[in-house]
Design an enzyme around this catalytic site. Structure first.
Site, PDB file in Angstrom:
ATOM      1  CB  CYS A 175      17.502 -62.638 -21.429  1.00 35.27           C
ATOM      2  SG  CYS A 175      18.874 -63.796 -21.255  1.00 35.27           S
ATOM      3  CG  HIS A 220      20.878 -60.797 -23.987  1.00 33.04           C
ATOM      4  ND1 HIS A 220      20.027 -60.747 -22.903  1.00 33.04           N
ATOM      5  CD2 HIS A 220      20.297 -60.018 -24.949  1.00 33.04           C
ATOM      6  CE1 HIS A 220      19.006 -59.964 -23.175  1.00 33.04           C
ATOM      7  NE2 HIS A 220      19.138 -59.523 -24.424  1.00 33.04           N
ATOM      8  CG  ASP A 226      16.653 -57.749 -26.074  1.00 31.43           C
ATOM      9  OD1 ASP A 226      16.067 -58.615 -25.404  1.00 31.43           O
ATOM     10  OD2 ASP A 226      17.819 -57.388 -25.842  1.00 31.43           O
TER      11      ASP A 226
END
Length: 693
Positions: free
Chosen positions: A425, A469, A485
């Site tokens: 991520c 994250h 995202d």
């Protein structure tokens, strides 16, 4: 040897007799307590200090057994200087509560070399009790609390053995006595815990030591968050007043990284000033409203709090810091509970020039292919369309979400977007923010956690470090900041159900943590046990450790009539007064009935009754020998038997090793008393004697 000669202060020589001044059993319990008290600090103390403390304690025990001698003055000084020197070199000038507590542990370890007499035992006993209190500064979970309480129990058993080394059944009797005392005092302790006014200290010192903790930081390099993904340590727990939000909506914002320095994203305006003191840990009280949620966060040594989007503070220990972020007044160096409420915040409509420049910052050079792609997209698409185009690229092309990303070269964004297409991520969030800024769209990296698993019974949500994250927020005119995202486009399962499902095919979930319960999700029984233990610890943290001033006042307000601090003070004074009164009455009754409950005490009661019946009044403070002499003067016929009885009583109570002769002593006393009664009856038939004045 008399009691006075055994315990009177005297010069102790370094000899076998001096070492044996402390009973071996008492010393062993003391060492056991020290070992238990070190256990909660194993992850805080340097390894060499734990080894040094263990060696010093073993040295003292071997001296007790006669295998080594305790060091003389100069050797003790040498050992002390060596260990203190290592400590100073390790601390490197830092002075915090953490380093001070470590030095205290080292001082306790050195004290073993001076523990020779009963007086030294008492000194070390009280030092270890203080060390038990120090443990609660750093470890407050119920497991470590039980370990600390067990250590205090060992200390008290050792104290009993020191004062009565020859009592029968030292181990079992000692713990039985402690259990009875606990049962007697537990109601008072509970009442005082509930009603004693909880007031904040006038001042305090932070525990922050600079020691690294598992968790997110204020910088993000490629691979940082993927390292956190290999940790199952708990980050925080959340209890909702209403229904738990869907998994995909659990974005816990912590901080914004807005400055790109080479390949590293940083927090540009970090507040470096830190005020002394500790953050309030009892934020929020009373039942939760439907839009509220409580967060119980583990220590981070940082000031940022983790919250959902569009939240406002509902407790006074957390405050808004702008950009939809929240902070504490001071670093969170212990578990902290705070309350938030979700609202419908209006979208921003305008970004001021200063913030626009801030969120468009990029290095002057680097990643030329990404810059060219951004320019091409910006020439043909509106900002919202450009964002959708990049997300479509991530979904449709062969991009992979992995915990085993390749090492990024110098132009890491170019390599990720055009070459290897494999990352975590943090890689995708950083690359997307770079591309958006290159296209003239204000963008920023947001770091926090996403997800969280249900606790036992679904009562709360547990967010762990592997839920860490990073995602992107872009500014779109008329809409304000919008969450984007890239991970949701590349690996939807990561956002919908968690990291485990996202990397299931890769098999990399917690691959470096073989002891984690979360690694073995297929074993239902193991998961159940883990959740139940977590529930116990959660309730302990909320209702025992977290029972502070605000929580107490909230509880008292629910009682009939309501209570403030003044009434709490009156109730506390009343509880203490009643407890002292009851203790006094019980002690008085025990003094009168204690002898009747003891076999030897009953024999003494019979002896005094015999004396009074023979016309010899028993006077307060007289010893059996004095009474026997007075009885001999009044009734010469029983003189020898009376003196024999008095000597037998003295022999029983003052002779060493009484445990092996207690039964014989009791039978002997009974025989002597029967003989005295028989002699008095015979003597009374011949003559009578008036009372002795």
């Amino acid at each position: 040897m008399s009691l006075i000669s055994r315990y009177a202060p005297r010069q102790i020589e370094d000899s076998e007799n001096a070492i044996q001044a402390i009973p071996a059993g008492a010393l062993l319990w003391l060492i056991g307590a020290f070992s238990l008290l070190l256990a909660p600090q194993w992850d805080r103390l340097p390894w060499w200090m734990i080894v040094a403390c263990a060696v010093l304690a073993v040295w003292r025990w071997l001296a007790q057994k006669g295998r080594f001698r305790l060091p003389g003055r100069w050797l003790k000084i040498g050992v002390m200087l060596l260990l203190v020197g290592v400590y100073v070199a390790t601390v490197q000038g830092r002075f915090t509560v953490d380093t001070a507590a470590s030095f205290f542990v080292l001082a306790v370890g050195l004290k073993w070399l001076e523990t020779r007499t009963a007086r030294d035992f008492y000194v070390l006993f009280f030092i270890l009790v203080y060390l038990a209190a120090v443990n609660f500064l750093f470890q407050q979970s119920i497991i470590w609390a039980l370990v600390t309480f067990a250590a205090i129990g060992c200390l008290l058993v050792g104290l009993q053995i020191l004062n009565a080394p020859a009592l029968p059944g030292n181990f079992r009797a000692g713990w039985k006595r402690l259990g009875l005392l606990l049962l007697k005092t537990l109601p008072i302790v509970v009442l005082l815990f509930v009603f004693f006014p909880r007031m904040a200290p006038l001042w305090s010192v932070p525990l922050v030591s600079g020691q690294a903790r598992s968790g997110i930081s204020d910088t993000m390099r490629p691979g940082d968050i993927s390292n956190l993904a290999q940790s199952s340590e708990r980050a925080f727990r959340v209890t909702f007043g209403g229904d738990n939000p869907a998994y995909r909506d659990r974005y816990w914002r912590g901080l914004i990284l807005d400055y790109l320095d080479g390949e590293t994203w940083r927090l540009r305006d970090d507040e470096q000033f830190r005020r002394l003191g500790r953050v309030a840990t009892d934020g929020g009280s009373g039942p939760l409203a439907a839009n509220e949620y409580d967060v119980l966060m583990e220590p981070t040594d940082q000031r940022w709090a983790f919250t959902l989007e569009d939240s406002v503070a509902a407790s006074n220990n957390v405050f808004a810091a702008g950009e939809d972020l929240f902070r504490f007044d001071r670093p969170a160096d212990s578990p902290i509970r705070y309350r938030m409420a979700q609202t419908s915040a209006p979208a921003g409509t305008e970004l001021n020039p200063v913030h626009r420049d801030r969120y468009l910052q990029l290095p002057r050079s680097g990643n030329p292919r990404a810059r060219a792609l951004a320019e091409d997209l910006a020439a043909d698409l509106e900002p919202a369309e450009l964002v959708n185009s990049l997300m479509r690229r991530f979904r449709e092309q062969a991009y992979y979400y992995t915990l085993r990303p390749p090492i990024m070269p110098e132009n890491g964004v170019d390599a990720l977007l055009f070459d290897n297409k494999r990352g975590f991520c943090a890689h995708y969030a950083g690359a997307s923010t770079f591309l958006f800024r290159a296209a003239g769209i204000p963008a920023r990296v947001v770091v926090g956690y996403q997800g969280g698993d249900a606790g036992a019974g679904g009562e709360y949500i547990i967010v762990r470090q592997y839920d860490a994250h990073a995602w992107v927020e872009v500014w779109l005119d008329g809409r304000g900041w919008v969450r984007v995202d890239p991970t949701a486009a590349i690996a939807p399962s990561r956002i919908e159900s968690g990291l485990r499902d996202a990397v299931e095919d890769e098999g990399s979930f917690l691959e470096n943590d073989l002891t984690s319960i979360q690694r073995y999700q297929d074993f239902a029984a193991l998961q159940w046990v883990g959740l139940q233990l977590d529930r116990i610890n959660y309730q302990w943290q909320r209702w025992v450790v977290g029972y502070q001033g605000q929580s107490q006042l909230d509880l008292m307000s629910r009682l009939p009539g309501g209570m403030g601090l003044r009434k709490l003070g009156y109730i506390t004074a009343g509880i203490i007064g009643v407890a002292l009164l009851v203790a006094g009455i019980v002690s008085g009754l025990s003094l009168r009935t204690g002898e009747r409950r003891d076999a030897f005490g009953r024999a003494l009661v019979s002896w005094r009754r015999i004396c009074e019946q023979a016309g010899v009044p028993v006077r307060s403070g007289e010893t059996p020998m004095v009474q026997a002499e007075r009885l001999a003067l009044a009734r010469p016929a029983v003189a020898e038997s009376a003196r024999t009885f008095a000597r037998a009583v003295n022999s029983h109570y003052y002779r060493q090793g009484l445990s092996s002769h207690s039964g014989e002593d009791l039978q002997r006393l009974k025989r002597i008393l029967k003989a005295i009664k028989r002699q008095l009856r015979h003597d009374g038939q011949r003559s009578s004697t008036g009372p002795v004045k």
